[in-house]
Design a protein around this motif. Structure first.
Motif, PDB file in Angstrom:
ATOM      1  N   PHE A  17       0.842  -1.193   0.000  1.00 23.73           N
ATOM      2  CA  PHE A  17       0.000   0.000   0.000  1.00 23.73           C
ATOM      3  C   PHE A  17       0.874   1.238   0.000  1.00 23.73           C
ATOM      4  CE2 PHE A  17      -2.699  -3.157   2.205  1.00 23.73           C
ATOM      5  CZ  PHE A  17      -3.818  -3.087   1.400  1.00 23.73           C
ATOM      6  N   LYS A  34       8.723  -5.193   7.265  1.00 28.88           N
ATOM      7  CA  LYS A  34       7.574  -4.307   7.152  1.00 28.88           C
ATOM      8  C   LYS A  34       7.870  -2.930   7.754  1.00 28.88           C
ATOM      9  CE  LYS A  34       2.652  -4.308   8.273  1.00 28.88           C
ATOM     10  NZ  LYS A  34       1.453  -5.128   8.405  1.00 28.88           N
ATOM     11  N   THR A  44       3.190   0.595   3.129  1.00 32.03           N
ATOM     12  CA  THR A  44       2.843  -0.492   4.040  1.00 32.03           C
ATOM     13  C   THR A  44       2.836  -1.805   3.277  1.00 32.03           C
ATOM     14  OG1 THR A  44       1.385   1.018   5.193  1.00 32.03           O
ATOM     15  CG2 THR A  44       1.128  -1.309   5.687  1.00 32.03           C
ATOM     16  N   GLY A  46       1.388  -5.093   2.799  1.00 30.54           N
ATOM     17  CA  GLY A  46       0.158  -5.782   3.173  1.00 30.54           C
ATOM     18  C   GLY A  46       0.330  -7.287   3.095  1.00 30.54           C
ATOM     19  N   SER A  66      -4.247  -9.270  14.552  1.00 29.54           N
ATOM     20  CA  SER A  66      -4.804  -8.081  13.928  1.00 29.54           C
ATOM     21  C   SER A  66      -3.715  -7.370  13.125  1.00 29.54           C
ATOM     22  CB  SER A  66      -5.335  -7.156  15.025  1.00 29.54           C
ATOM     23  OG  SER A  66      -6.238  -6.272  14.479  1.00 29.54           O
ATOM     24  N   GLY A  67      -4.033  -7.023  11.900  1.00 27.93           N
ATOM     25  CA  GLY A  67      -3.066  -6.321  11.068  1.00 27.93           C
ATOM     26  C   GLY A  67      -2.125  -7.248  10.319  1.00 27.93           C
ATOM     27  N   SER A  68      -2.355  -8.544  10.422  1.00 29.84           N
ATOM     28  CA  SER A  68      -1.442  -9.472   9.751  1.00 29.84           C
ATOM     29  C   SER A  68      -1.760  -9.616   8.267  1.00 29.84           C
ATOM     30  CB  SER A  68      -1.487 -10.835  10.438  1.00 29.84           C
ATOM     31  OG  SER A  68      -2.805 -11.332  10.439  1.00 29.84           O
ATOM     32  N   GLY A  69      -2.886  -9.042   7.816  1.00 27.37           N
ATOM     33  CA  GLY A  69      -3.161  -9.053   6.377  1.00 27.37           C
ATOM     34  C   GLY A  69      -4.271 -10.004   5.952  1.00 27.37           C
ATOM     35  N   LYS A  70      -5.042 -10.499   6.897  1.00 22.05           N
ATOM     36  CA  LYS A  70      -6.092 -11.470   6.562  1.00 22.05           C
ATOM     37  C   LYS A  70      -7.137 -10.859   5.633  1.00 22.05           C
ATOM     38  CE  LYS A  70      -7.253 -11.942  10.921  1.00 22.05           C
ATOM     39  NZ  LYS A  70      -6.355 -10.953  11.512  1.00 22.05           N
ATOM     40  N   SER A  71      -7.640  -9.687   6.020  1.00 21.16           N
ATOM     41  CA  SER A  71      -8.672  -9.055   5.189  1.00 21.16           C
ATOM     42  C   SER A  71      -8.096  -8.663   3.837  1.00 21.16           C
ATOM     43  CB  SER A  71      -9.227  -7.805   5.882  1.00 21.16           C
ATOM     44  OG  SER A  71      -9.862  -8.159   7.084  1.00 21.16           O
ATOM     45  N   THR A  72      -6.871  -8.209   3.842  1.00 22.78           N
ATOM     46  CA  THR A  72      -6.211  -7.848   2.589  1.00 22.78           C
ATOM     47  C   THR A  72      -6.141  -9.062   1.668  1.00 22.78           C
ATOM     48  OG1 THR A  72      -4.891  -6.240   3.802  1.00 22.78           O
ATOM     49  CG2 THR A  72      -4.116  -6.859   1.607  1.00 22.78           C
ATOM     50  N   GLN A 116     -16.371  -8.249   7.511  1.00 22.14           N
ATOM     51  CA  GLN A 116     -16.027  -8.134   8.924  1.00 22.14           C
ATOM     52  C   GLN A 116     -16.924  -7.120   9.640  1.00 22.14           C
ATOM     53  OE1 GLN A 116     -11.856  -7.356   9.330  1.00 22.14           O
ATOM     54  NE2 GLN A 116     -11.879  -7.470  11.546  1.00 22.14           N
ATOM     55  N   GLU A 193     -14.175 -12.880   9.121  1.00 27.27           N
ATOM     56  CA  GLU A 193     -14.611 -12.840  10.518  1.00 27.27           C
ATOM     57  C   GLU A 193     -16.132 -12.795  10.615  1.00 27.27           C
ATOM     58  OE1 GLU A 193     -12.351 -10.867  13.309  1.00 27.27           O
ATOM     59  OE2 GLU A 193     -10.605 -10.592  12.029  1.00 27.27           O
ATOM     60  N   HIS A 226     -10.330 -15.134  14.295  1.00 32.51           N
ATOM     61  CA  HIS A 226      -9.328 -14.933  15.336  1.00 32.51           C
ATOM     62  C   HIS A 226      -9.349 -16.100  16.320  1.00 32.51           C
ATOM     63  CE1 HIS A 226      -9.062 -10.426  14.811  1.00 32.51           C
ATOM     64  NE2 HIS A 226      -7.826 -10.840  14.889  1.00 32.51           N
TER      65      HIS A 226
ATOM     66  N   ARG B 186     -16.770   3.046   2.937  1.00 31.20           N
ATOM     67  CA  ARG B 186     -15.927   2.323   1.998  1.00 31.20           C
ATOM     68  C   ARG B 186     -16.297   0.839   1.949  1.00 31.20           C
ATOM     69  NH1 ARG B 186     -10.505   0.291   1.282  1.00 31.20           N
ATOM     70  NH2 ARG B 186     -10.628  -0.377   3.423  1.00 31.20           N
TER      71      ARG B 186
HETATM   72  N1  LIG Z   1      -6.110   0.631   2.089  1.00 32.05           N
HETATM   73  C1  LIG Z   1      -5.000   0.492   2.829  1.00 32.05           C
HETATM   74  N2  LIG Z   1      -4.032   1.423   2.774  1.00 32.05           N
HETATM   75  C2  LIG Z   1      -2.900   1.285   3.513  1.00 32.05           C
HETATM   76  N3  LIG Z   1      -2.647   0.264   4.322  1.00 32.05           N
HETATM   77  C3  LIG Z   1      -3.575  -0.695   4.425  1.00 32.05           C
HETATM   78  C4  LIG Z   1      -4.809  -0.633   3.694  1.00 32.05           C
HETATM   79  N4  LIG Z   1      -5.535  -1.728   3.991  1.00 32.05           N
HETATM   80  C5  LIG Z   1      -4.799  -2.427   4.875  1.00 32.05           C
HETATM   81  N5  LIG Z   1      -3.615  -1.822   5.129  1.00 32.05           N
HETATM   82  C6  LIG Z   1      -2.560  -2.310   6.008  1.00 32.05           C
HETATM   83  O1  LIG Z   1      -2.347  -3.669   5.722  1.00 32.05           O
HETATM   84  C7  LIG Z   1      -2.138  -4.409   6.907  1.00 32.05           C
HETATM   85  C8  LIG Z   1      -3.107  -5.551   6.995  1.00 32.05           C
HETATM   86  O2  LIG Z   1      -4.416  -5.081   7.179  1.00 32.05           O
HETATM   87  P1  LIG Z   1      -5.668  -6.055   7.226  1.00 32.05           P
HETATM   88  O3  LIG Z   1      -6.892  -5.233   7.321  1.00 32.05           O
HETATM   89  O4  LIG Z   1      -5.588  -7.016   6.106  1.00 32.05           O
HETATM   90  O5  LIG Z   1      -5.457  -6.815   8.603  1.00 32.05           O
HETATM   91  P2  LIG Z   1      -6.306  -7.966   9.272  1.00 32.05           P
HETATM   92  O6  LIG Z   1      -5.417  -9.126   9.413  1.00 32.05           O
HETATM   93  O7  LIG Z   1      -7.582  -8.167   8.541  1.00 32.05           O
HETATM   94  O8  LIG Z   1      -6.595  -7.375  10.712  1.00 32.05           O
HETATM   95  P3  LIG Z   1      -7.912  -7.484  11.630  1.00 32.05           P
HETATM   96  O9  LIG Z   1      -7.826  -8.790  12.311  1.00 32.05           O
HETATM   97  O10 LIG Z   1      -7.757  -6.363  12.586  1.00 32.05           O
HETATM   98  O11 LIG Z   1      -9.103  -7.346  10.748  1.00 32.05           O
HETATM   99  C9  LIG Z   1      -2.237  -3.413   8.034  1.00 32.05           C
HETATM  100  O12 LIG Z   1      -0.925  -3.059   8.401  1.00 32.05           O
HETATM  101  C10 LIG Z   1      -2.956  -2.247   7.460  1.00 32.05           C
HETATM  102  O13 LIG Z   1      -2.505  -1.054   8.044  1.00 32.05           O
END
Ligand SMILES: Nc1ncnc2c1ncn2[C@@H]1O[C@H](COP(=O)(O)OP(=O)(O)OP(=O)(O)O)[C@@H](O)[C@H]1O
Ligand SMILES: [Mg+2]
Lengths: 411, 290
Positions: A17, A34, A44, A46, A66-72, A116, A193, A226, B186
């Motif tokens: 990102f 990272k 960032t 992802g 949290s923040g490990s990139g699952k949603s990404t 989520q 989730e 989680h 979003r």
């Molecule tokens: N649109 C974006 N722009 C910049 N950084 C992003 C964006 N979307 C996600 N990130 C970054 O990518 C990383 C992973 O985010 P993600 O949402 O995939 O985490 P997650 O594992 O789903 O966390 P959670 O369990 O809290 O939902 C994070 O460091 C977040 O800051």
């Protein structure tokens, strides 16, 4: 199993990102961390070199902090997010190369998603929300509504059809999201989730329903959670993400028995292992005697060799007919041959049972259990000692181990 | 000491070129434009005539009903009756109707032009980048500057007054349509995309409905701005309450100016309250509030 083509195949994807992801891709590939990338370039990371194979009809769980990139990661499957590099194949077709029409068709008919944070349409009723995917796809209104109503019923929201999302609790909103995704009857479900906002009872219920659904529909489900117990209950395979990179992929058991690193080990530390580890993975192969071979010397030798309190006796087909120890010979008069009724009753368990299922049988016997395959053929034995040491990983104190084993199935 | 800024370029010459160019446009296209806007003029006149043709008490009643329907406040509906009655009593009935007609038509046209522009702006960052400074300039230019080109093109009259009003009043509805659409959650937009909605389906089933309260706020501002511009535009022959104020100034009749001014305030109060109430209603109707 390995020959079945993957339903979804993720090939070395990277997601960065920031304003100019391509410019830092090489550094990320070279292994820059990272935080390094963030501090020096403001980008960032992802996802980093993620590859996965998801088989048709399986439930594939993605876990990570949290923040490990699952949603990404899950957003790449229907291209809500485009990868900086890499490919995602669905049924062999690369999503990244798809044209607008093809991609839209994929999203309408073959893949649906639960979000989520619900992402419901606030200005539409529960029914209108559930029907949305069908409406967009141009399905006839009355048919669409009927399908949507069925799904609303299924997720337990019958009677709430005309409420608005703002009038529902978080858990109820989540179920609307689920109904909306199920209504399109896509073969692939992406669930970010999906159950996290539900209370434990409903959550348990929904997990049960999902498992049931799977038995009849065999959808391919990508499920983020989680909750490790949820992952273990639902997941055929589990992938663990850390800082956007895969730490480990495998079955629940593989991950529990052999965590790839400390991160994974910490993840699985608190899990109820007896529900995951199967008999097959703790069986110790041991020799069994034929009935004709049973005599005091052979039994004593066998017990000494295996270090166990009895030795199994099998028939010509290698099926256990009983267990022998010294006591057996007190029942035999003189030198007449040992007969099956002299032996201890065989206690058999199959390789695919989890430890929890085996414990009741084990509790009532003071000799090892015979492990058999699906045809009932003898494979080896499991003893209490092996079981306990498996349930309590790295336990050094025998007392502690015994104490743990005293409460089988406990959480 | 150089107290005079040096004349680095022939500014007079440049101004001359611009003026000549514009004159050329006026000569070449003036008539065509006038013909093109004839339907608008007819529309405006028919509304004004309708307001004047109806018995005054019916107009008062209709506006009061309209106010009640929007606000659900009997007090405000009563206030509307009193204010309109007073306007008539001041001898400002006819100019007030002219002003209302001009304001309504200007607002309507501004909305018709503004919402599509706002939508286009929300869809393209490039277009947003171009339009934003233009809108900024439009909102900072002195009101009178708008009058000049339109008067030159059309000569004094209602059409230049109307067009100047539209140009002056359109920025809020453009801006807030853009903002409203961009502000849609979003994740909600992601969900809609994830179900395979086309851009058109996204726009009509989600973006516009969810942006409506914001768009309404824009329409409200546009209404108020067109009211204020309509008054100024009286200077170029739009008639109405503004013309009364102008005459008050020219003839030094304080009373005339004052009474017309009060009537303008009355109209502003009525339309502002009504537009705001509509915005709130929209929000409730959409279940956007808990
Ligand atoms: N649109 C974006 N722009 C910049 N950084 C992003 C964006 N979307 C996600 N990130 C970054 O990518 C990383 C992973 O985010 P993600 O949402 O995939 O985490 P997650 O594992 O789903 O966390 P959670 O369990 O809290 O939902 C994070 O460091 C977040 O800051
Ligand atoms: Mg997430």
């Amino acid at each position: 199993m390995s020959e079945t083509p993957s339903k979804i195949s993720v090939k070395e994807i990277y997601k960065i990102f920031g304003p100019d992801p391509a410019s830092v891709l090489e550094r990320v590939r070279a292994g820059a961390s990272k935080s390094e990338i963030l501090n020096e370039t403001g980008h960032t990371v992802g996802l980093r070199d993620v590859s996965l194979e998801i088989r048709p009809g399986e439930t594939f769980v993605i876990m990570g902090l949290s923040g490990s990139g699952k949603s990404t990661l899950i957003r790449h499957f229907n291209l809500l997010i485009e990868p900086t590099a890499g490919h995602i194949l669905v049924d062999g077709h690369d999503v990244v190369d798809m044209g607008t029409e093809e991609l839209r068709d994929l999203r309408r008919h073959r893949m649906s998603m639960v979000f989520q944070r619900f992402a419901l349409l606030p200005h539409k009723t529960v029914l209108e929300n559930a029907v949305y995917g069908l409406k967009v796809a141009g399905i006839d209104k009355s048919e669409a509504e009927q399908r949507a109503r069925e799904q609303i019923e299924l997720v337990g929201l019958g009677g709430f059809e005309n409420q608005y999302p703002s009038q529902l609790s978080g858990g109820m909103q989540q179920r609307v999201g689920l109904a909306r995704a199920l209504a399109t009857q896509s073969e692939i479900l992406l669930m970010d989730e999906a159950f996290s906002a539900l209370d434990p009872l409903i959550r348990n219920d929904m997990q049960g329903q999902l498992l049931e659904l799977q038995q009849t529909l065999h959808k391919t489900i990508v499920f983020i959670t989680h909750d490790l117990d949820e992952a273990l209950r639902l997941g055929d395979h589990i992938a663990i993400l850390k800082d956007g990179a895969l730490s480990q992929v495998g079955t629940a058991e593989e991950i529990l028995m052999d965590p790839a690193d400390d991160y994974v080990a910490r993840f699985v530390r608190d899990v109820n292992r007896s529900r995951v580890i199967t008999v097959g993975s703790i069986v110790s192969e041991s020799r069994a005697l034929r009935l004709s071979e049973v005599n005091p010397q052979s039994v004593a030798a066998g017990m000494e060799e295996t270090g166990q309190r009895a030795i199994y006796v099998v028939d010509e087909d290698n099926r256990p007919i009983g267990a022998a120890d010294e006591q057996v010979f007190t029942r035999v008069d003189g030198s007449s041959p040992v007969r099956p009724e002299h032996l201890h009753e065989p206690a058999t368990v199959t390789t695919d049972m989890v430890i929890e299922e085996m414990l009741p049988t084990m509790a009532t016997r003071d000799y090892p259990l015979a492990v058999v395959d699906h045809d009932g053929r003898f494979l080896g034995t499991v003893s209490r000692r092996d079981t306990v040491s498996e349930l309590v990983p790295r336990a050094t104190e025998p007392e502690a181990a015994m104490a743990e084993a005293g409460a089988p199935g406990g959480r | 000491m150089d107290s005079n800024f040096p004349e680095l370029i022939e500014s007079r010459e440049i101004r001359g070129t611009i003026d000549d160019g514009f004159n050329w446009v006026v000569i070449e296209f003036g008539e065509a434009l006038e013909i093109a806007f004839l339907p608008v003029l007819r529309f405006l006149n028919s509304i004004e005539n309708a307001l004047l043709w109806l018995p005054w008490y019916l107009v008062v009643l209709l506006l009061a009903l309209f106010a009640y329907q929007a606000t659900r406040s009997a007090k405000f509906a009563g206030g509307t009756i009193v204010m309109l009655f007073l306007t008539g009593l001041f001898g400002m009935w006819e100019p007030a109707m002219a002003t209302i007609a001009l304001m309504l038509v200007a607002t309507l046209l501004a909305v018709i032009v503004g919402i599509p522009l706002g939508i286009a702006m929300s869809r393209s960052n490039v277009f947003q980048g171009i339009l934003t400074p233009v809108l900024d300039i439009m909102q900072t230019l002195p009101i009178f500057v708008y009058l000049i080109p339109f008067v030159m093109l059309f000569g004094p009259g209602k059409i230049p007054a109307l067009l100047a009003t539209i140009v002056f009043a359109v920025p809020p509805v453009i801006r807030l349509t853009n903002l409203g659409i961009r502000q849609v959650d979003r994740e909600v937009m992601e969900a809609v995309v994830a179900f395979g909605a086309t851009p058109r389906q996204r726009l009509f089933s989600v973006q516009i409905p969810l942006a409506l309260p914001t768009i309404m706020a824009g329409i409200n501002q546009t209404t108020m701005m067109s009211l204020s511009m309509v008054v100024i535009a009286s200077m170029i022959g739009a008639g109405g309450l503004g013309y009364q104020v102008l005459q008050g100034i020219q003839r030094l009749e304080v009373s005339r100016g004052l009474l017309a001014g009060i009537a303008i305030v009355f109209l502003a109060v009525i339309f502002d309250r009504v537009a705001q109430a509509y915005g709130r209603k929209m929000q409730q109707h959409l279940h956007l509030q808990k």
